[in-house]
Design an enzyme around this catalytic site. Structure first.
Site, PDB file in Angstrom:
ATOM      1  N   SER A 114      -0.120  -3.775   1.908  1.00 20.93           N
ATOM      2  CA  SER A 114      -0.972  -3.767   0.711  1.00 20.93           C
ATOM      3  C   SER A 114      -1.098  -2.427   0.006  1.00 20.93           C
ATOM      4  CB  SER A 114      -2.375  -4.271   1.066  1.00 20.93           C
ATOM      5  OG  SER A 114      -2.360  -5.672   1.189  1.00 20.93           O
TER       6      SER A 114
ATOM      7  N   SER B 194      -2.227  -5.985  -1.817  1.00 19.08           N
ATOM      8  CA  SER B 194      -3.513  -6.244  -2.427  1.00 19.08           C
ATOM      9  C   SER B 194      -4.147  -5.024  -3.122  1.00 19.08           C
ATOM     10  CB  SER B 194      -4.490  -6.759  -1.369  1.00 19.08           C
ATOM     11  OG  SER B 194      -4.759  -5.755  -0.408  1.00 19.08           O
TER      12      SER B 194
ATOM     13  N   LYS C   1     -10.398   1.689  -3.634  1.00 20.56           N
ATOM     14  CA  LYS C   1     -10.254   0.230  -3.605  1.00 20.56           C
ATOM     15  C   LYS C   1     -11.617  -0.406  -3.314  1.00 20.56           C
ATOM     16  CE  LYS C   1      -7.294  -3.233  -1.276  1.00 20.56           C
ATOM     17  NZ  LYS C   1      -6.186  -3.380  -0.309  1.00 20.56           N
TER      18      LYS C   1
END
Lengths: 97, 496
Positions: free
Chosen positions: B181, B157, B82
């Protein structure tokens, strides 16, 4: 709960430039959230200590001993991505004029 | 042996390890296939902000001489990270314009551990800006689409990590989870996502959203692969003062994963499956997990954690307060993007005004408001006390129960771009926030496909009991098939 004028003042304090339209829109959203969090008033928290972190506990701080700082190569990597840099340092406008 | 991108997408991480160990697959074969898969899917899905094909090829070639053993268990395995985790020499944007040119001089500890184990980082995955959001739409680098239906959100997210693993572009990806997330996008994309116990995985090098809630964890297609990655990235780290003292002695996750659930004590709250705007199919998914656990010999009873109801309110105060402090450092001087102005104060204000998106501005302002004199007691202190009370409720529950089952999100992923009010999106996190507030491990795993979309279920356990969660998820996985999953297809699906 928080109007556009108050939102603009808050943004100025936080060094976030907002247009008046942005402030109006964001104040509506923030008011909706702040209204919602009143739900917490239903919970009796008398005698309860606030909680800062989860259950894993702290490992604590490292020993206070000197450690290598960034090498010149690492500084160059950092400053290469900065908007304005000179010989491994970050350039900016003066604080006092 | 050369493999096609379609063959690569069907490989599990363990199969790839067996392939490289037996010298049937090379690291470069895997890296080329991963890159080819991205070539086919990225224009539709947009899961990756920065691809590192050339660096990955060089690293794969360099790993060719090393033996696959011990700590090098991931030799040549393509993974993704990420884009809020620092990667030395590779741009790290946090999904924000304000960091569009930022190149860190060091690796996050979780990334360093993957690399030490031999993994090859293929790219930095898309995310909601600074991990604020649960739709994958709040990125300065464009929205990510859901590989199951590109007309829908992938969740967030960790939107890019979930979508990339779901279409088979990488064998595993790291995400971060502050309020769901990892777990919510995992559920929306039909993959497995683990939010570990707070402090089990180092946060060093993670772009901080809310420091007392953030935790790094893996997203993978299979439960075993997930446990394998968590075992690699777990552990005490002197560079993170909130790294837990118990992180090194926590039970490993992979060794006992096939032990099943016989004798495990579980609970679920039927009340959570009614109301809360919950889809009947999501409620059915939880009931199916309960039924499978019972078939496996688990003792499943009903129990409630009533304060879950207050999680959204407590979370959005605490998270915003911490975010307002963490994001004060972005000023246009040290990190990439700068908007010029008349004096230094104009530079700060213009940079932050143009560099941050709406969601980030909203949380910074809300957090500062809640922390200001006159409001601190009513907002932050109150929320922190409710947090303690919620944590104590869980502690009492886990004295008699090993695992608590609940939904991941009330609804299936909504269409991309559909207008939703701010509270509507926030309330979608109602089932995931509690584990972050209490610092507990929680996993999301698929239990089936409903109307062509995957449905996930969440399980929470006591501190450092991730191994129990994996046993449950593995038992359910053995009885679950995911028809028409994106990783089985030659190309992207059409949006419906």
């Amino acid at each position: 709960m928080i109007d556009a004028k108050e939102t603009l003042e808050l943004a100025e304090m936080l060094r976030i430039r907002l247009s008046e339209d942005d402030a109006k829109r964001l104040s509506v959203d923030m008011s909706a959230v702040l209204d919602y969090v009143r739900l917490l008033d239903e919970v009796d928290v008398s005698g309860i200590d606030p909680m800062g972190v989860g259950v894993g506990g702290y490992a604590g701080l490292r020993d206070d001993v000197p450690a290598p700082c960034l090498s010149f190569d690492e500084l160059e990597i950092m400053s290469d991505g900065a908007f304005d840099s000179q010989t491994g340092a970050f350039a900016t406008k003066p604080i006092f004029s | 042996m050369k493999i096609t991108h379609a063959q690569f997408a069907r490989l599990t991480l363990e199969e790839a390890i067996r392939g490289t160990t037996a010298a049937e697959l090379s690291a470069i074969d895997l890296v080329e296939a991963s890159a080819a898969r991205m070539n086919v899917f990225e224009s539709t899905i947009n899961a990756v902000i920065t691809r590192t094909d050339e660096v990955s090829r060089r690293n794969a070639e360099a790993s060719g001489d090393l033996e696959t053993s011990g700590r090098r268990i991931l030799r040549g395995i393509p993974v993704a990270v990420k884009d809020n985790m620092m990667t030395r020499g590779i741009r790290t944007t946090c999904g924000s314009r304000i960091l569009e040119n930022f190149i860190p001089p060091y690796d996050a500890t979780a990334v360093a551990r993957l690399k030490s184990a031999g993994a090859v980082v293929m790219g930095k995955t898309n995310l909601d800006e600074f991990a604020m959001g649960s739709t994958g739409e709040h990125s300065a680098y464009g929205p990510t689409a859901n590989p199951w239906d590109p007309g829908r959100i992938p969740g967030g997210s960790s939107s890019g990590s979930a979508a990339l693993v779901a279409y088979g572009g990488a064998l595993a990806a790291l995400g971060s989870d502050t309020g769901g997330s990892i777990r919510q996008p995992a559920a929306f994309c039909g993959v497995v996502g683990m939010k570990p116990t707070y402090g089990r995985v180092s946060r060093y090098g993670l772009g901080a959203l809310a420091s007392s809630l953030d935790q790094i964890g893996p997203l993978t297609r299979t439960v075993r692969d997930n446990a394998l990655i968590l075992d690699v990235i777990s552990g005490r780290d002197p560079l993170d003062s909130t790294s837990a003292p118990g992180a090194d002695s926590a039970p490993p996750c992979l060794p006992g994963i096939e032990e099943g659930v016989n004798g495990l004590k579980m609970a679920f709250d039927p009340g959570l499956l009614r109301g809360n705007g919950i889809s009947p199919a999501i409620a059915d998914a939880v009931r199916r997990a309960v039924a499978l656990a019972r078939e496996g010999g688990a003792i499943v009873n009903e129990a409630a954690v009533p304060l879950i109801k207050y999680g959204v309110a407590a979370y959005y105060i605490i998270c915003s307060c911490e975010a307002s402090a963490n994001l004060a450092r972005f000023d246009g001087v040290r990190y990439g993007f700068r908007r010029e102005g008349g004096d230094i104060w104009d530079v700060f204000s213009e940079t932050r005004g143009r560099g941050f998106g709406d969601e980030v501005k909203r949380r910074i302002m809300m957090g500062s408001y809640a922390l200001s004199q006159g409001y601190y007691d009513a907002y932050y202190l109150k929320a922190a006390r409710v947090r303690r009370k919620l944590s104590e409720e869980f502690s009492r529950l886990f004295k008699t129960v090993d695992i608590f089952l609940l939904p991941v999100a009330p609804q299936f992923p909504r269409p991309l771009g559909a207008k939703a009010g701010v509270m509507e999106d926030y309330l979608g996190d109602i089932f995931t926030l509690a584990a972050n507030l209490a610092g507990l491990p929680a996993i999301s795993f698929p239990v089936g496909v409903f109307a062509d979309l995957p449905a996930g279920v969440q399980a929470v356990a006591g501190p450092f009991n991730e191994h129990l969660l994996y046993r449950l998820a593995r038992a359910v996985e053995k009885n679950t098939s995911l028809e028409n999953a994106p990783w089985t297809l030659a190309g992207p699906k059409e949006a419906k």
